[in-house]
Motif scaffolding. Structure first.
Motif, short mmCIF file in Angstrom:
data_model
loop_
_atom_site.label_atom_id
_atom_site.label_comp_id
_atom_site.label_asym_id
_atom_site.label_seq_id
_atom_site.Cartn_x
_atom_site.Cartn_y
_atom_site.Cartn_z
N ALA A 52 0.75 -1.31 -0.11
CA ALA A 52 0.07 -0.06 0.07
C ALA A 52 0.80 1.39 -0.06
CB ALA A 52 -1.01 0.03 1.12
N PRO A 53 1.07 1.98 -1.02
CA PRO A 53 1.79 3.27 -1.11
C PRO A 53 0.98 4.42 -0.16
CG PRO A 53 1.35 2.31 -3.37
CD PRO A 53 0.64 1.74 -2.36
N VAL A 54 2.01 5.00 0.31
CA VAL A 54 1.51 6.08 1.46
C VAL A 54 2.20 7.55 0.79
CG1 VAL A 54 1.74 6.80 3.71
CG2 VAL A 54 1.52 4.47 3.39
N LEU A 55 1.22 8.43 0.70
CA LEU A 55 1.91 9.88 0.59
C LEU A 55 2.39 10.45 1.85
CD1 LEU A 55 2.08 12.28 -1.62
CD2 LEU A 55 -0.20 12.90 -1.10
N LEU A 56 3.44 10.55 1.91
CA LEU A 56 4.14 11.11 3.41
C LEU A 56 4.26 12.52 3.42
CD1 LEU A 56 5.03 9.76 6.04
CD2 LEU A 56 7.34 10.03 5.02
N ALA A 57 3.21 13.29 3.76
CA ALA A 57 3.17 14.74 3.77
C ALA A 57 4.43 15.11 4.84
CB ALA A 57 2.02 15.14 4.31
N ALA A 74 12.40 2.37 2.62
CA ALA A 74 10.86 2.46 2.70
C ALA A 74 10.41 2.91 1.37
CB ALA A 74 10.53 3.40 3.87
N PRO A 75 10.48 2.06 0.64
CA PRO A 75 10.16 2.48 -1.02
C PRO A 75 8.77 2.71 -1.17
CG PRO A 75 10.58 0.21 -0.76
CD PRO A 75 11.12 0.73 0.65
N LEU A 76 7.87 2.44 -0.16
CA LEU A 76 6.40 2.82 -0.38
C LEU A 76 5.99 4.08 0.18
CD1 LEU A 76 4.74 -0.89 -0.24
CD2 LEU A 76 5.20 0.71 -2.29
N LEU A 77 6.76 4.58 1.00
CA LEU A 77 6.58 5.80 1.55
C LEU A 77 7.11 7.19 0.63
CD1 LEU A 77 7.44 5.45 5.34
CD2 LEU A 77 5.49 4.59 3.98
N PHE A 78 6.22 7.94 0.00
CA PHE A 78 6.58 8.90 -0.91
C PHE A 78 6.69 10.04 -0.42
CE2 PHE A 78 5.15 5.20 -3.24
CZ PHE A 78 6.23 5.23 -4.16
N PRO A 79 7.49 11.17 -0.15
CA PRO A 79 7.33 12.25 0.69
C PRO A 79 7.02 13.28 -0.21
CG PRO A 79 9.71 11.84 -0.04
CD PRO A 79 8.99 10.47 -0.40
N CYS A 80 6.21 14.23 0.36
CA CYS A 80 5.60 15.31 -0.48
C CYS A 80 5.60 16.59 0.43
CB CYS A 80 4.06 15.12 -1.05
SG CYS A 80 2.72 15.18 0.04
N LEU A 119 12.74 20.49 0.55
CA LEU A 119 12.30 19.05 0.32
C LEU A 119 12.99 18.39 -0.80
CD1 LEU A 119 9.78 17.78 2.03
CD2 LEU A 119 8.77 17.58 -0.30
N ARG A 120 13.33 19.03 -1.99
CA ARG A 120 14.24 18.45 -2.92
C ARG A 120 15.74 18.39 -2.53
NH1 ARG A 120 12.82 22.40 -7.94
NH2 ARG A 120 12.80 23.80 -6.18
N GLU A 121 15.90 19.18 -1.69
CA GLU A 121 17.39 18.92 -1.02
C GLU A 121 17.49 17.63 -0.28
OE1 GLU A 121 18.13 22.46 1.08
OE2 GLU A 121 18.71 23.81 -1.05
N LEU A 122 16.55 17.48 0.51
CA LEU A 122 16.55 16.23 1.35
C LEU A 122 16.16 14.90 0.58
CD1 LEU A 122 14.30 17.45 4.31
CD2 LEU A 122 16.60 16.74 4.45
N GLY A 124 15.61 14.73 -3.03
CA GLY A 124 16.00 14.46 -4.58
C GLY A 124 14.97 14.29 -5.30
N ALA A 125 14.90 13.42 -6.15
CA ALA A 125 13.89 12.86 -7.19
C ALA A 125 12.86 12.46 -6.42
CB ALA A 125 14.46 12.00 -8.22
N ARG A 126 12.99 11.85 -5.31
CA ARG A 126 11.81 11.02 -4.57
C ARG A 126 10.61 12.23 -4.13
NH1 ARG A 126 12.61 6.57 -0.19
NH2 ARG A 126 10.42 6.47 -0.71
N ALA A 127 11.16 13.30 -4.05
CA ALA A 127 10.03 14.02 -3.53
C ALA A 127 8.91 14.50 -4.52
CB ALA A 127 10.51 15.71 -3.32
N LEU A 128 7.75 14.07 -4.20
CA LEU A 128 6.71 14.29 -5.26
C LEU A 128 6.23 15.79 -5.18
CD1 LEU A 128 4.41 11.25 -4.42
CD2 LEU A 128 6.12 11.55 -6.37
N PRO A 129 5.90 16.41 -6.46
CA PRO A 129 5.49 17.83 -6.42
C PRO A 129 4.07 17.91 -6.18
CG PRO A 129 5.49 16.77 -8.69
CD PRO A 129 6.13 15.72 -7.56
N VAL A 130 3.83 17.62 -4.88
CA VAL A 130 2.30 17.56 -4.43
C VAL A 130 2.35 18.34 -2.80
CG1 VAL A 130 0.49 16.33 -3.41
CG2 VAL A 130 1.87 15.40 -5.26
N PHE A 131 1.39 19.44 -2.85
CA PHE A 131 1.18 20.25 -1.60
C PHE A 131 0.22 19.86 -0.76
CE2 PHE A 131 0.44 24.07 0.69
CZ PHE A 131 1.83 24.29 1.15
#
Length: 259
Positions: A52-57, A74-80, A119-122, A124-131
């Motif tokens: 179950a993917p998670v959008l991690l705000a 933690a490949p299924l936690l996607f930071p935004c 967030l992108r510094e932390l 990189g490309a894993r940071a999703l462009p979601v607010f």
């Protein structure tokens, strides 16, 4: 109706989705990430157990570098992006908001841009462009300016709608698992199931071909009741033919049309 009796009712509603040839994109959003913790480890383990993917705000100006290192495994936690500092700027008599209309919009957008850069510094490309705005509140005029900052998605709660100026792809969460007004405790399974059942039935009767349903999590505040409900819910419905566990990248794609 007891919590036990609610589970068959939920499955029956999902069966009606399947019989109608409909599918629900079930997704998870977890707010207020800052640092690694045992609670975050539990969230990561749950995500892996159910695929179950998670959008991690993630609060960009408070997030620690240790969080970025933890998410590497933690490949299924996607930071935004979750606001900037998660600070309230509303007057005491109003509901809390960091990105409302209480400050000049240009200054708010600059602060958001600085947070997005952090967030992108932390990550990189894993940071999703979601607010994700703190407290799920954002001035529509500020929301309209997010795409110019590179933020292509926006997630609030339930009935939030963009203003006439438009804005990013909007996918709202639907069900908050925590009772914030009575001790920040996990809501009862019976209440959550009754609410989820009613909202799914309403979604099923809408004419649009796709629909999403978002669970709103706060891992730092989860108690045993919250974890138990989440575990049981995913165990019971994750493999249902009417349910797709949606990845954030799919949800916020410009052509998704899921909300």
């Amino acid at each position: 109706m007891s919590a036990q009796a609610d589970w068959p009712a939920l499955i029956a509603e999902l069966d009606r989705w399947a019989l109608a040839g409909r599918r629900i994109a079930l997704w998870l959003r977890d707010d207020d990430a800052v640092t690694p913790s045992a609670q975050l480890d539990r969230l990561a383990a749950l995500a892996e157990r159910f695929a179950a993917p998670v959008l991690l705000a993630t609060i960009p100006m408070l997030a620690e570098e240790a969080l970025a290192r933890r998410l590497e495994s933690a490949p299924l936690l996607f930071p935004c992006q979750h606001g900037a500092w998660h600070r309230n700027h509303a007057p005491a008599a109003q509901k809390k908001a960091e990105v409302g209309n209480h400050r000049p919009a240009d200054g708010v957008l600059l602060e958001i841009a600085q947070g997005w850069q952090r967030l992108r510094e932390l990550f990189g490309a894993r940071a999703l462009p979601v607010f994700v705005p703190p407290w799920n509140r954002i001035d529509p005029g500020i929301a309209a300016g997010l795409p110019e900052l590179g933020l292509a998605g926006l997630s609030c709660f339930r009935n939030f709608a963009l203003g006439p100026q438009g804005g990013p792809v909007l996918v709202n969460s639907d069900l908050d698992l925590i009772d914030w007004h009575h001790g920040r405790t996990g809501r009862s399974a019976g209440d959550l199931l009754a609410e989820m059942l009613a909202r799914l039935a309403d979604r099923r009767q809408r004419p649009e071909p796709k629909a999403s349903f978002g669970l709103l999590l706060h891992h730092r505040d989860h108690d045993a009741t919250t974890w138990a409900f989440l575990d049981t819910l995913l165990a019971r419905i994750a493999d249902h033919p009417a349910v797709t566990l949606a990845a954030p990248s799919m949800l916020f794609a410009p052509s998704a049309g899921l909300d």
